[in-house]
Design an enzyme around this catalytic site. Structure first.
Site, PDB file in Angstrom:
ATOM      1  N   ASP A  12       5.383  -8.644   6.267  1.00  0.00           N
ATOM      2  CA  ASP A  12       4.161  -7.949   6.622  1.00  0.00           C
ATOM      3  C   ASP A  12       4.603  -6.563   7.119  1.00  0.00           C
ATOM      4  O   ASP A  12       5.775  -6.373   7.478  1.00  0.00           O
ATOM      5  CB  ASP A  12       3.446  -8.739   7.728  1.00  0.00           C
ATOM      6  CG  ASP A  12       2.271  -7.991   8.293  1.00  0.00           C
ATOM      7  OD1 ASP A  12       1.460  -7.473   7.503  1.00  0.00           O
ATOM      8  OD2 ASP A  12       2.161  -7.895   9.545  1.00  0.00           O
ATOM      9  N   LEU A  13       3.701  -5.610   7.135  1.00  0.00           N
ATOM     10  CA  LEU A  13       4.081  -4.251   7.555  1.00  0.00           C
ATOM     11  C   LEU A  13       3.697  -3.965   9.010  1.00  0.00           C
ATOM     12  O   LEU A  13       4.549  -3.854   9.889  1.00  0.00           O
ATOM     13  CB  LEU A  13       3.420  -3.227   6.621  1.00  0.00           C
ATOM     14  CG  LEU A  13       3.613  -1.761   6.984  1.00  0.00           C
ATOM     15  CD1 LEU A  13       5.066  -1.329   6.794  1.00  0.00           C
ATOM     16  CD2 LEU A  13       2.702  -0.871   6.126  1.00  0.00           C
ATOM     17  N   ASP A  14       2.364  -3.877   9.227  1.00  0.00           N
ATOM     18  CA  ASP A  14       1.858  -3.485  10.548  1.00  0.00           C
ATOM     19  C   ASP A  14       2.201  -4.548  11.591  1.00  0.00           C
ATOM     20  O   ASP A  14       1.790  -5.702  11.465  1.00  0.00           O
ATOM     21  CB  ASP A  14       0.331  -3.309  10.492  1.00  0.00           C
ATOM     22  CG  ASP A  14      -0.085  -2.159   9.581  1.00  0.00           C
ATOM     23  OD1 ASP A  14       0.450  -1.060   9.750  1.00  0.00           O
ATOM     24  OD2 ASP A  14      -0.949  -2.367   8.711  1.00  0.00           O
ATOM     25  N   THR A  20       1.916  -0.114  14.316  1.00  0.00           N
ATOM     26  CA  THR A  20       0.762   0.733  14.014  1.00  0.00           C
ATOM     27  C   THR A  20      -0.523   0.207  14.664  1.00  0.00           C
ATOM     28  O   THR A  20      -1.550   0.878  14.601  1.00  0.00           O
ATOM     29  CB  THR A  20       0.529   0.796  12.493  1.00  0.00           C
ATOM     30  OG1 THR A  20       0.705  -0.514  11.992  1.00  0.00           O
ATOM     31  CG2 THR A  20       1.476   1.753  11.813  1.00  0.00           C
ATOM     32  N   LYS A  48      -5.882  -7.803  13.901  1.00  0.00           N
ATOM     33  CA  LYS A  48      -4.532  -7.761  13.321  1.00  0.00           C
ATOM     34  C   LYS A  48      -4.467  -8.567  12.027  1.00  0.00           C
ATOM     35  O   LYS A  48      -4.909  -9.713  11.982  1.00  0.00           O
ATOM     36  CB  LYS A  48      -3.496  -8.279  14.318  1.00  0.00           C
ATOM     37  CG  LYS A  48      -3.247  -7.298  15.439  1.00  0.00           C
ATOM     38  CD  LYS A  48      -2.121  -7.744  16.343  1.00  0.00           C
ATOM     39  CE  LYS A  48      -1.905  -6.683  17.431  1.00  0.00           C
ATOM     40  NZ  LYS A  48      -1.002  -7.159  18.473  1.00  0.00           N
ATOM     41  N   SER A 117       1.155  -6.854   2.567  1.00  0.00           N
ATOM     42  CA  SER A 117       0.366  -6.251   3.641  1.00  0.00           C
ATOM     43  C   SER A 117      -1.093  -6.085   3.242  1.00  0.00           C
ATOM     44  O   SER A 117      -1.401  -5.825   2.083  1.00  0.00           O
ATOM     45  CB  SER A 117       0.959  -4.870   3.966  1.00  0.00           C
ATOM     46  OG  SER A 117       0.074  -4.126   4.764  1.00  0.00           O
ATOM     47  N   ALA A 118      -1.974  -6.178   4.229  1.00  0.00           N
ATOM     48  CA  ALA A 118      -3.400  -5.957   3.986  1.00  0.00           C
ATOM     49  C   ALA A 118      -3.730  -4.467   3.909  1.00  0.00           C
ATOM     50  O   ALA A 118      -4.821  -4.079   3.493  1.00  0.00           O
ATOM     51  CB  ALA A 118      -4.210  -6.590   5.120  1.00  0.00           C
ATOM     52  N   LYS A 148      -5.808 -11.872   3.977  1.00  0.00           N
ATOM     53  CA  LYS A 148      -5.281 -12.967   4.800  1.00  0.00           C
ATOM     54  C   LYS A 148      -6.436 -13.488   5.665  1.00  0.00           C
ATOM     55  O   LYS A 148      -7.243 -12.675   6.102  1.00  0.00           O
ATOM     56  CB  LYS A 148      -4.150 -12.449   5.705  1.00  0.00           C
ATOM     57  CG  LYS A 148      -2.981 -11.860   4.933  1.00  0.00           C
ATOM     58  CD  LYS A 148      -2.028 -11.098   5.865  1.00  0.00           C
ATOM     59  CE  LYS A 148      -0.996 -10.338   5.064  1.00  0.00           C
ATOM     60  NZ  LYS A 148      -0.118  -9.484   5.872  1.00  0.00           N
ATOM     61  N   GLU A 172       5.679 -12.425   9.726  1.00  0.00           N
ATOM     62  CA  GLU A 172       4.307 -12.048  10.076  1.00  0.00           C
ATOM     63  C   GLU A 172       4.092 -11.949  11.584  1.00  0.00           C
ATOM     64  O   GLU A 172       4.690 -12.716  12.336  1.00  0.00           O
ATOM     65  CB  GLU A 172       3.343 -13.139   9.569  1.00  0.00           C
ATOM     66  CG  GLU A 172       2.586 -12.812   8.332  1.00  0.00           C
ATOM     67  CD  GLU A 172       1.563 -11.707   8.488  1.00  0.00           C
ATOM     68  OE1 GLU A 172       1.245 -11.325   9.626  1.00  0.00           O
ATOM     69  OE2 GLU A 172       1.074 -11.221   7.463  1.00  0.00           O
ATOM     70  N   ASP A 173       3.214 -11.060  12.005  1.00  0.00           N
ATOM     71  CA  ASP A 173       2.865 -11.000  13.434  1.00  0.00           C
ATOM     72  C   ASP A 173       1.422 -11.413  13.693  1.00  0.00           C
ATOM     73  O   ASP A 173       0.977 -11.378  14.836  1.00  0.00           O
ATOM     74  CB  ASP A 173       3.057  -9.571  13.976  1.00  0.00           C
ATOM     75  CG  ASP A 173       1.970  -8.639  13.480  1.00  0.00           C
ATOM     76  OD1 ASP A 173       1.667  -8.678  12.269  1.00  0.00           O
ATOM     77  OD2 ASP A 173       1.412  -7.889  14.296  1.00  0.00           O
TER      78      ASP A 173
END
Ligand code: BG6
Ligand code: MG
Length: 219
Positions: A12-14, A20, A48, A117-118, A148, A172-173
């Protein structure tokens, strides 16, 4: 979890690669204010991993407000313009601790690396962080139809990398992201507080805990 070693890592990115969430929060707070709602940090937790559109719907629900489609679209645009200004000065210095080491380790081991990522801004952000070269595949908010917790983003990632889903690990966070990874039949590694991730296969506070020794056990 699969006992065989994993062949691919989907990030995942953010919140995993870069923090971010604080910028998403500031941009949404401004929109919420416009509709007469004071967005809290607790509210932000529910945003998130959730797409831009779904985030606005959540805020409207919290505020108990309905708006026209035209205004809805205007807010989406305004939020993103504000967000883009806020992330303008992102640089490699903003890569979260332990991420560069992990990416280097995976690259050296010839583990396939993908992004799931979303965000529709994923490529811009990876470019700013100078991490594009690590990712063989980028599945982002411009590609997925169902956000997601739907597993689509990760299933598309493993199929693009040509790796069986049970040999993929997702980092993932977000709770929604862990749900998506489990639904996809993958090993789900949560980054954050253990008490929020009873559904994950593993949980670490951040990537500094996912050191070479831990990664060697997984890949
Ligand atoms: C996710 C974030 O990665 O991307 C969410 O966790 C965000 O907070 C979503 O809403 C969509 O991002 P963007 O950049 O397309 O607005
Ligand atoms: Mg995230």
């Amino acid at each position: 979890m699969n006992k065989k070693k994993h062949l691919c890592a989907l990030f995942d990115l953010d919140g995993v690669i870069v923090d971010t969430a604080k910028f998403h929060f500031l941009a949404w707070k401004k929109i919420a204010k416009n509709i007469g709602y004071e967005l809290t940090h607790e509210d932000n937790e529910h945003l998130k991993g959730v797409s831009r559109q779904d985030s606005l719907n959540i805020i409207l629900d919290l505020a108990n407000v309905t708006i026209d489609l035209e205004v809805f679209n205007h807010y989406l645009l305004q939020k993103n313009n504000d967000y883009l200004l806020l992330i303008q000065s992102l640089s490699p210095n903003d890569i979260l601790p332990g991420i560069s080491e992990a990416l280097t380790f995976l690259k050296e081991r010839r583990i396939k690396i993908g992004l799931g990522s979303a965000s529709r801004n994923a490529k811009i952000i990876l470019q700013k962080l100078q991490l594009m070269d690590y990712f063989e595949v980028i599945i982002d908010g411009n590609i997925v139809i169902k956000g997601k917790p739907d597993p689509e983003v990760f299933l598309k990632g493993c199929s693009a990398l040509n790796v069986p889903k049970d040999r993929c690990i997702v980092f993932e966070d977000a709770f929604a992201g862990i749900l998506a990874a489990k639904e996809a039949g993958m090993t789900a590694v949560a980054l954050g507080d253990k008490k929020f991730f009873s559904n994950a296969d593993f949980c670490f506070s951040d990537f500094t805990q996912l050191n070479i020794k831990v990664l060697s056990n997984l890949f």
